[in-house]
Design an enzyme around this catalytic site. Structure first.
Site, mmCIF file in Angstrom:
data_model
loop_
_atom_site.group_PDB
_atom_site.id
_atom_site.type_symbol
_atom_site.label_atom_id
_atom_site.label_comp_id
_atom_site.label_asym_id
_atom_site.label_seq_id
_atom_site.Cartn_x
_atom_site.Cartn_y
_atom_site.Cartn_z
ATOM 1 N N SER A 279 0.648 -1.429 0.151
ATOM 2 C CA SER A 279 0.180 -0.113 -0.066
ATOM 3 C C SER A 279 1.209 1.287 0.279
ATOM 4 O O SER A 279 2.283 0.802 0.719
ATOM 5 C CB SER A 279 -0.947 -0.104 1.042
ATOM 6 O OG SER A 279 -1.219 1.268 1.504
ATOM 7 N N TYR B 131 -0.841 -0.441 9.531
ATOM 8 C CA TYR B 131 -0.573 -0.761 8.504
ATOM 9 C C TYR B 131 0.234 -0.472 7.601
ATOM 10 O O TYR B 131 0.999 -1.291 6.841
ATOM 11 C CB TYR B 131 -2.037 -0.302 8.028
ATOM 12 C CG TYR B 131 -2.665 -0.588 6.698
ATOM 13 C CD1 TYR B 131 -3.024 -1.885 5.972
ATOM 14 C CD2 TYR B 131 -2.490 0.795 5.726
ATOM 15 C CE1 TYR B 131 -3.754 -1.968 5.232
ATOM 16 C CE2 TYR B 131 -2.401 -0.583 4.470
ATOM 17 C CZ TYR B 131 -3.384 -1.901 3.700
ATOM 18 O OH TYR B 131 -4.011 -2.155 2.973
ATOM 19 N N LYS C 112 2.726 -3.251 5.855
ATOM 20 C CA LYS C 112 3.057 -3.589 4.573
ATOM 21 C C LYS C 112 4.343 -3.351 4.413
ATOM 22 O O LYS C 112 4.675 -4.459 3.302
ATOM 23 C CB LYS C 112 2.273 -2.649 3.741
ATOM 24 C CG LYS C 112 0.484 -3.562 3.572
ATOM 25 C CD LYS C 112 0.339 -4.436 3.015
ATOM 26 C CE LYS C 112 -1.226 -4.341 3.421
ATOM 27 N NZ LYS C 112 -1.796 -5.722 2.525
#
Lengths: 320, 320
Positions: free
Chosen positions: A122, A146, A150
């Protein structure tokens, strides 16, 4: 080609499955079997080959191993706890996005066949004080868990590939818009809902102002790029198998104008404009001046206008 | 100040402990207790405060928790499976350098006191096709598992810090030379042994040629920087708490000339020159044009000449 999509019940997983069904081939070979695995049983799709639907939880190594059959050629690893959710529940984010990822890589390694693993990273990996524009050579300094997970996933994918355990390739997805279906717990949720809901006659809230700009890709282009991503010859990936998938920067104003151009003036009137401080905190750390040179060189493509994104949504996702 | 050094039996841990004993303070407060923890019982040091010696294995969460007492103020996390070893034993490298690291961070988080965690990363995080020079904003594309694990360690340290679980700071160590003691399993081992052994009348092999150049720091400067690193005010760290520790680039020729300048011509004659292909493969991926701007701005320092490194070794490490 025996293909597995982990996260096969999700938006991207379902659209990817339907595109594979339409194509019938991947990496120059006929698809013989497609398995959609997810924590909930994935919706069925029509396909000219066998499709299996599997409940699987990658946080459990046994379940991950069951999902990944020994003759799997290509694994799409799309499953993740998304941004706002991983920020809210620190432990669950790491459980899925780090340890679940490791379980998948370990099982793929255990096959001994160097399966292709296509991982969706992402643009949340970008952030901090690193100067824009972000190129393929920019430091990754994510400012949410997050994004951290990633970025770790990318490092692992590269190391497992370098070791010859897998043939990995990772793509940092732009914010996907217009997403169909229900809102998920991504901080970027409004970037789809302010089009999706009004286009169906419902209100939706925009928590940022008209000039907020960000880096977007339509779901249709995203899954086309994921197919291309699996087909890039390994030797063309170089020493870093992860890259940003092409996208385009639009302002909210440009996006709303595009909706109006395609669907008339009524939908835009259904947008409300209430700030949401808990989302503002996450968005503050996001970056948008991103130059996905490597992916572009390898043939991956952005959208050409946001009007396209609106049309794709109307064509692909709204009942006629 | 209650300080814990994980990796307290190692070269850097021991030297750091002796420096702390000499200083008696850290972060402006008197040191009341120092614990040296390691998989082997650390050597004893003289200190004006209480010193404890603890066998601990960070790959076991219970052992990691036992090592980190609830009133620990500063944790130095120096323990690692080094480069050639982590390359040779993939699983053991991840077990210690990833899962062990996580166990330490989780225990530090559980204390609820935001302890300072000083982590030693490595310039092995640099590599791949990323253009030199490497700055604080360069992409990390490690080409060995050790570098991958260190880069992951940095991401975790930043995320745990951002969340307010710890006050982390990470420093990518240059290659440390001259290392005293026995060779370890680092690919860089010869970069110390070709000085250490000849200065003690023994032969040592150099597997690269005279023009091989690399990025070095003396052990003495390294531990001085680790003390400074713990003392950097948190607000000065910005959004990335990890940075390269300053070092200097020297060729093998310059280093040997420095040894000759300090200790006369005899030691250099004890160096043999046999290539070692298994090391060459690792070294090929290493980078040396590194610009540690952030650390320099925060007051960390390189050596001024390799003659200093030779003198430090003679002063600090050779029996008189």
């Amino acid at each position: 080609m025996n293909i597995l999509i982990i996260g096969g019940a999700g938006l991207v997983g379902q659209k990817l499955a339907r595109l594979l069904a339409k194509r019938g081939t991947l990496r120059g070979k006929p698809i013989t079997r497609l398995t959609l695995a997810d924590v909930v049983t994935p919706a069925e799709i029509d396909a000219p080959f066998e499709v299996a639907y599997q409940k699987a939880d990658i946080t459990d190594p046994v379940s991950a191993a069951e999902a990944i059959a020994p003759d799997t050629d290509v694994i799409y690893l799309l499953a993740a706890v998304v941004s706002a959710h991983a920020e809210e529940d620190f432990d669950f984010g790491y459980k899925v996005n780090l340890h679940g990822h490791l379980n998948v890589l370990e099982r793929a390694r255990a096959l001994g066949t160097q399966p292709v693993v296509v991982f969706t990273s992402s643009i949340a990996v970008y952030g901090g004080e690193v100067p824009q524009p972000f190129t393929d050579d920019s430091f990754l300094n994510p400012q949410i868990s997050y994004g951290t997970q990633k970025a770790i996933g990318e490092l692992l994918l590269n190391d497992y590939s370098r070791r010859g355990f897998i043939d990995g390739r990772g793509f940092r997805l732009p914010t996907i818009s217009v997403r169909p279906g229900k809102p998920n717990r991504a901080a970027s949720g409004f970037m789809s809902s302010i089009f999706r809901e009004p286009l169906q006659g419902q209100a939706a809230n925009c928590p940022v102002d008209m000039d907020f700009h960000h880096f977007y890709l339509s779901p249709r282009k995203c899954v086309e790029n994921l197919v291309k991503g699996a087909e890039i010859p390994r030797e063309d990936l170089g020493l870093n198998h992860c890259m940003t998938m092409p996208g385009q920067v639009w302002t909210i104003r440009q996006m709303i104008d595009a909706m109006t151009a395609v669907a008339g003036p009524e939908p835009a009137k259904l947008i409300t404009w209430e700030p949401q401080p808990e989302i503002a905190g996450i968005l503050k750390g996001w970056r948008n001046d991103i130059r996905p040179q490597k992916a572009a060189r390898l043939g991956l493509e952005p959208d050409t206008s946001f009007e396209d994104n609106i049309r794709y949504f109307l064509e692909d996702d709204l009942p006629a």
